[in-house]
Write an enzyme that holds these catalytic residues in place. Sequence first.
Site, mmCIF file in Angstrom:
data_model
loop_
_atom_site.group_PDB
_atom_site.id
_atom_site.type_symbol
_atom_site.label_atom_id
_atom_site.label_comp_id
_atom_site.label_asym_id
_atom_site.label_seq_id
_atom_site.Cartn_x
_atom_site.Cartn_y
_atom_site.Cartn_z
ATOM 1 N N CYS A 54 38.754 39.397 46.055
ATOM 2 C CA CYS A 54 37.653 39.768 45.167
ATOM 3 C C CYS A 54 38.069 41.033 44.423
ATOM 4 O O CYS A 54 38.491 42.012 45.048
ATOM 5 C CB CYS A 54 36.382 40.026 45.979
ATOM 6 S SG CYS A 54 35.047 40.718 44.978
ATOM 7 N N ASP A 61 39.061 35.897 49.291
ATOM 8 C CA ASP A 61 38.320 34.717 48.847
ATOM 9 C C ASP A 61 39.182 33.506 49.170
ATOM 10 O O ASP A 61 40.406 33.564 49.075
ATOM 11 C CB ASP A 61 38.063 34.763 47.332
ATOM 12 C CG ASP A 61 36.996 35.777 46.954
ATOM 13 O OD1 ASP A 61 36.019 35.918 47.697
ATOM 14 O OD2 ASP A 61 37.154 36.422 45.906
#
Length: 156
Positions: A54, A61
């Site tokens: 992120c 992620d």
Amino acid sequence: MAHGDTPTHGLTQLGQSVGLPASPEEAVLERVANPQAGHRYNVRFTAPEFTSLCPMTGQPDFAHLVIDYVPGDWLVESKSLKLYLTSFRNHGAFHEDCTIGIARRLVDTLDPAWLRIGGYWYPRGGIPIDVFYQTGPMPADVWIPDQGVPPYRGRG
């Protein structure tokens, strides 16, 4: 193919010990001549454990990527694709930027007849974000299976 050339002539990563690229921009995405050029068919790559960061929090992620393409004169060399995708592990970008950036890099490298990517991202902040891109209408003369990734349902 010129005398002495092989389908892998000029590749810098296949069969070599190479380190992980520091970023997607530094990754070398290589291609090989399509030995079946002139025949239309689909190639699928699935990366069920794709990771990036992120850009706001630095937290990891996770996504399940499915890439389909109908090659023209070129095929992506799979080791270089693996290294390219792995280079996102320490790269901060939103889901949309990662997914579309991968598609555009492949299109720029391969000039395929058609390409589609499905980025099935696991929830961030409780909301899964799925990102889809394709270069044009799905070819009617090539079998393109469903990507087979169900929508995120959580625990129930």
